[in-house]
Design a protein around this motif. Structure first.
Motif, mmCIF file in Angstrom:
data_model
loop_
_atom_site.group_PDB
_atom_site.id
_atom_site.type_symbol
_atom_site.label_atom_id
_atom_site.label_comp_id
_atom_site.label_asym_id
_atom_site.label_seq_id
_atom_site.Cartn_x
_atom_site.Cartn_y
_atom_site.Cartn_z
ATOM 1 N N SER A 1 -23.854 -1.649 9.655
ATOM 2 C CA SER A 1 -25.108 -1.370 10.362
ATOM 3 C C SER A 1 -25.237 0.099 10.744
ATOM 4 C CB SER A 1 -25.206 -2.223 11.633
ATOM 5 O OG SER A 1 -25.108 -3.594 11.343
ATOM 6 N N VAL A 2 -24.190 0.885 10.489
ATOM 7 C CA VAL A 2 -24.157 2.281 10.924
ATOM 8 C C VAL A 2 -24.015 3.184 9.704
ATOM 9 C CG1 VAL A 2 -22.899 4.000 12.291
ATOM 10 C CG2 VAL A 2 -23.152 1.660 13.151
ATOM 11 N N ALA A 3 -24.808 4.239 9.650
ATOM 12 C CA ALA A 3 -24.762 5.182 8.533
ATOM 13 C C ALA A 3 -24.491 6.584 9.052
ATOM 14 C CB ALA A 3 -26.064 5.159 7.750
ATOM 15 N N TYR A 4 -23.678 7.315 8.320
ATOM 16 C CA TYR A 4 -23.322 8.685 8.695
ATOM 17 C C TYR A 4 -24.559 9.568 8.744
ATOM 18 C CZ TYR A 4 -21.137 13.312 8.450
ATOM 19 O OH TYR A 4 -20.774 14.608 8.702
ATOM 20 N N GLY A 5 -24.722 10.289 9.836
ATOM 21 C CA GLY A 5 -25.858 11.178 9.985
ATOM 22 C C GLY A 5 -27.126 10.489 10.432
ATOM 23 N N ILE A 6 -27.112 9.165 10.456
ATOM 24 C CA ILE A 6 -28.288 8.386 10.857
ATOM 25 C C ILE A 6 -28.020 7.616 12.142
ATOM 26 C CG2 ILE A 6 -29.840 6.495 10.203
ATOM 27 C CD1 ILE A 6 -29.461 7.355 7.303
ATOM 28 N N GLY A 7 -26.817 7.049 12.248
ATOM 29 C CA GLY A 7 -26.464 6.246 13.414
ATOM 30 C C GLY A 7 -26.704 4.775 13.147
ATOM 31 N N ILE A 8 -27.114 4.033 14.168
ATOM 32 C CA ILE A 8 -27.332 2.597 14.021
ATOM 33 C C ILE A 8 -28.647 2.353 13.284
ATOM 34 C CG2 ILE A 8 -27.680 0.420 15.240
ATOM 35 C CD1 ILE A 8 -25.917 1.531 17.497
ATOM 36 N N LYS A 9 -28.551 1.760 12.097
ATOM 37 C CA LYS A 9 -29.735 1.491 11.290
ATOM 38 C C LYS A 9 -30.393 0.178 11.682
ATOM 39 C CE LYS A 9 -27.425 1.294 7.557
ATOM 40 N NZ LYS A 9 -27.104 1.058 6.136
ATOM 41 N N ASN A 10 -29.574 -0.813 11.988
ATOM 42 C CA ASN A 10 -30.080 -2.138 12.298
ATOM 43 C C ASN A 10 -29.024 -2.920 13.066
ATOM 44 O OD1 ASN A 10 -28.236 -3.340 10.224
ATOM 45 N ND2 ASN A 10 -29.602 -2.265 8.829
ATOM 46 N N TYR A 11 -29.368 -4.090 13.492
ATOM 47 C CA TYR A 11 -28.442 -4.972 14.194
ATOM 48 C C TYR A 11 -28.841 -6.408 13.914
ATOM 49 C CZ TYR A 11 -32.337 -4.792 17.493
ATOM 50 O OH TYR A 11 -33.588 -4.829 18.045
ATOM 51 N N THR A 12 -27.959 -7.332 14.271
ATOM 52 C CA THR A 12 -28.218 -8.754 14.061
ATOM 53 C C THR A 12 -28.224 -9.467 15.403
ATOM 54 O OG1 THR A 12 -27.068 -8.655 11.923
ATOM 55 C CG2 THR A 12 -27.455 -10.845 12.863
ATOM 56 N N GLU A 13 -29.280 -10.183 15.691
ATOM 57 C CA GLU A 13 -29.345 -10.954 16.928
ATOM 58 C C GLU A 13 -28.617 -12.270 16.732
ATOM 59 O OE1 GLU A 13 -33.449 -11.339 17.959
ATOM 60 O OE2 GLU A 13 -33.586 -9.296 18.744
ATOM 61 N N MET A 14 -27.778 -12.630 17.693
ATOM 62 C CA MET A 14 -27.008 -13.866 17.574
ATOM 63 C C MET A 14 -26.586 -14.380 18.934
ATOM 64 S SD MET A 14 -23.358 -12.398 16.077
ATOM 65 C CE MET A 14 -24.106 -11.841 14.557
ATOM 66 N N ASN A 15 -26.143 -15.637 18.961
ATOM 67 C CA ASN A 15 -25.557 -16.236 20.149
ATOM 68 C C ASN A 15 -24.045 -16.112 20.071
ATOM 69 O OD1 ASN A 15 -28.095 -17.081 21.031
ATOM 70 N ND2 ASN A 15 -27.922 -19.058 19.986
ATOM 71 N N PHE A 16 -23.398 -16.046 21.210
ATOM 72 C CA PHE A 16 -21.944 -15.919 21.227
ATOM 73 C C PHE A 16 -21.280 -17.074 20.476
ATOM 74 C CE2 PHE A 16 -17.745 -16.703 23.078
ATOM 75 C CZ PHE A 16 -17.166 -15.448 22.930
ATOM 76 N N GLY A 17 -21.817 -18.278 20.641
ATOM 77 C CA GLY A 17 -21.217 -19.441 19.990
ATOM 78 C C GLY A 17 -21.249 -19.384 18.484
ATOM 79 N N SER B 1 -15.929 4.218 13.395
ATOM 80 C CA SER B 1 -15.289 3.135 12.655
ATOM 81 C C SER B 1 -13.822 3.478 12.400
ATOM 82 C CB SER B 1 -16.003 2.882 11.326
ATOM 83 O OG SER B 1 -16.000 4.041 10.517
ATOM 84 N N THR B 2 -12.947 2.533 12.721
ATOM 85 C CA THR B 2 -11.516 2.718 12.469
ATOM 86 C C THR B 2 -11.058 1.939 11.240
ATOM 87 O OG1 THR B 2 -11.028 0.916 14.022
ATOM 88 C CG2 THR B 2 -10.993 3.158 14.891
ATOM 89 N N VAL B 3 -11.968 1.205 10.613
ATOM 90 C CA VAL B 3 -11.699 0.533 9.340
ATOM 91 C C VAL B 3 -12.724 1.027 8.333
ATOM 92 C CG1 VAL B 3 -10.683 -1.516 10.390
ATOM 93 C CG2 VAL B 3 -13.141 -1.458 9.958
ATOM 94 N N ARG B 4 -12.354 1.035 7.049
ATOM 95 C CA ARG B 4 -13.202 1.612 6.001
ATOM 96 C C ARG B 4 -13.699 2.990 6.447
ATOM 97 N NH1 ARG B 4 -17.545 -2.501 3.787
ATOM 98 N NH2 ARG B 4 -17.728 -3.164 5.947
ATOM 99 N N THR B 5 -12.727 3.819 6.820
ATOM 100 C CA THR B 5 -13.050 5.120 7.410
ATOM 101 C C THR B 5 -13.862 6.021 6.490
ATOM 102 O OG1 THR B 5 -10.834 5.824 6.705
ATOM 103 C CG2 THR B 5 -11.089 5.132 8.992
ATOM 104 N N TYR B 6 -13.785 5.771 5.166
ATOM 105 C CA TYR B 6 -14.537 6.593 4.208
ATOM 106 C C TYR B 6 -16.046 6.453 4.407
ATOM 107 C CZ TYR B 6 -14.634 2.038 1.904
ATOM 108 O OH TYR B 6 -14.781 0.688 1.635
ATOM 109 N N LEU B 7 -16.479 5.374 5.080
ATOM 110 C CA LEU B 7 -17.905 5.183 5.326
ATOM 111 C C LEU B 7 -18.435 6.124 6.398
ATOM 112 C CD1 LEU B 7 -18.190 1.281 5.276
ATOM 113 C CD2 LEU B 7 -18.854 2.883 3.483
ATOM 114 N N LYS B 8 -17.530 6.647 7.230
ATOM 115 C CA LYS B 8 -17.918 7.555 8.328
ATOM 116 C C LYS B 8 -19.031 6.933 9.174
ATOM 117 C CE LYS B 8 -18.421 11.129 5.512
ATOM 118 N NZ LYS B 8 -18.582 12.503 4.980
ATOM 119 N N ALA B 9 -18.805 5.673 9.574
ATOM 120 C CA ALA B 9 -19.774 4.957 10.409
ATOM 121 C C ALA B 9 -19.610 5.426 11.855
ATOM 122 C CB ALA B 9 -19.560 3.451 10.298
ATOM 123 N N ILE B 10 -20.438 6.371 12.246
ATOM 124 C CA ILE B 10 -20.350 7.016 13.565
ATOM 125 C C ILE B 10 -21.738 6.992 14.190
ATOM 126 C CG2 ILE B 10 -19.764 9.144 14.802
ATOM 127 C CD1 ILE B 10 -18.095 9.887 12.241
#
Length: 432
Positions: free
Chosen positions: A268-284, A302-311
């Motif tokens: 949901s996060v793109a480098y240089g853009i930030g949060i592009k979208n999100y998903t609404e959900m219930n905890f359950g 992002s600490t996983v798939r660091t090459y994506l630079k999701a910041i």
């Protein structure tokens, strides 16, 4: 999928299995790949953004030792084969394929399923174009099963139906689409090159500002840190974990199943853009990784798939939960926006990737991330840098957004024309 009655009268509509032979790829793993040897194409390369679907480009080829190729003669590919990735991490990737348009020695690798058209009623390059249409892929998407991974099997492919123009019309369709797609792809590549150049320039502007400041007359001193180099007199250095706070605030497992939130994952996060979208959900109904709380002003890295630079910087924390694959950094010695720009600087990202471990899913622990040295300018200097970068990056981002929209228009036109030709809505020689 359109019914038979909606196709041109001269076209047939039959199961794919009547006109192809199926075979599986080699039983190899990523660790078996080497720098030189027998050529293979694996599912990872089929899913690559650079894969046009109708041409086996050099960057889609990997290599294995000869002993693996001797295990299965049926995995050897022929000119005209269409090779599908048999797994996908998202539903949109279901049906991704590559067309083998050369006669060199190459094998289907791991997680692949090959369709070899008979050539008497179905051409491989026509099937390759057909495979790119969402209209046709809708059949596959309706049959695949999975949660984290969607899988295509021989059984599923055997239940897919295809429109079959006469062979000579298939040839004309392929010729026309090759010409159209080459033109569109060339335009797309030109714009992508412009975007890459702009992104590099943007990254250099950020790096220079957050590590050197804005006043070139200020005396410099050695930082002793390779990626930072010299810094202005009056600036401090500190490890990230001491300059700012790493936050571990999680939803508890006894949270009400009806608690609603907006979830942000790595994609949901793109480098240089930030949060592009999100998903609404219930905890359950949420995945176990949807647990980290954030607050306005935090920066997530992002600490996983660091090459994506999701910041991204959090600017709206109302019922927002992020993946446990993010580190949540709360500003202390840095201003919120300065911290965000610092984490976005290209050489900081390179440090993150340098210390990440793993091949398919490189990851970095918070201990290593927090151990990266960072510059700490005085707060008034940070304010000036943030103001400067806001102005500079907004101008660059406006141009980037225009370029990205141009690419989206080209992609939609490409998809639309493929759909129209492979369904008979637009006929070669009978243009509408």
């Amino acid at each position: 999928m359109r019914s038979r009655s909606m196709l041109p009268m001269s076209w047939d509509y039959e199961p794919l299995k009547f006109h192809v032979t199926f075979s599986k790829g080699l039983a190899i793993q990523k660790s078996d790949l080497i720098d030189e040897g027998i050529a293979v194409v694996n599912y990872g390369q089929i899913h690559a953004k650079s894969n046009s679907g109708v041409h086996l480009a050099n960057d889609l080829v990997r290599y294995i030792p000869l002993r693996f190729a001797l295990q299965s003669a049926s995995a050897r590919l022929h000119r005209g084969d269409v090779v599908y990735a048999d797994t996908s991490e998202d539903i949109n990737g279901v049906g991704n394929a590559v067309f083998i348009d050369s006669s060199g020695e190459i094998f289907a690798g791991y997680h692949t399923l090959t369709c070899r058209p008979d050539g008497t009623a179905l051409l491989g390059d026509y099937l390759a174009f057909l495979s790119q249409s969402d209209w046709w892929r809708a059949q596959l998407r309706s049959m695949v099963m999975g949660v984290k991974v969607y899988s295509i099997t021989k059984s599923i492919m055997s239940r897919v139906w295809i429109p079959l123009p006469p062979l000579r019309e298939q040839q004309r369709i392929v010729s026309r689409l090759n010409s159209i797609c080459d033109e569109i792809d060339n335009s797309t590549h030109t714009i992508e090159g412009q975007i890459s150049a702009l992104e590099r320039y943007r990254a250099s502007v950020i790096y220079e500002a957050v590590t050197k400041g804005l006043n070139s007359d200020v005396p410099m001193k050695s930082s002793g840190i390779d990626w930072i180099g010299g810094i202005p007199e009056g600036w401090e250095l500190n490890k990230l974990k001491y300059a700012d706070h790493f936050i571990s605030d999680f939803l508890q497992e006894n949270t009400s199943p009806d608690f609603k939130f907006r979830y942000v994952d790595i994609g949901s996060v793109a480098y240089g853009i930030g949060i592009k979208n999100y998903t609404e959900m219930n905890f359950g109904d949420s995945p176990s990784r949807a647990r980290k709380r954030v607050a306005n002003g935090d920066t997530i890295v992002s600490t996983v798939r660091t090459y994506l630079k999701a910041i991204a910087m959090i600017t709206d924390d109302d019922d927002l939960i992020v993946s446990t694959g993010f580190s949540v950094i709360r500003p202390y010695m840095h201003l919120p926006k300065y911290l965000y720009y610092l984490c976005c600087s290209e050489l900081f990202c390179q440090q993150v990737e340098k210390y990440a471990w793993g091949i398919a899913y490189p990851a970095i622990g918070e201990k290593l991330l927090g151990g990266i040295w960072v510059p700490v300018p005085p707060k008034d200097v940070q304010e000036d840098i943030v103001s400067y970068l806001d102005n500079q990056t907004s101008a660059i981002d406006a141009v980037l957004e225009t370029k990205r929209r141009q690419i989206e228009v080209l992609k939609r036109r490409r998809q639309s024309l493929i759909y129209e030709y492979v369904t008979g809505k637009r006929r070669v020689g009978k243009e509408i």
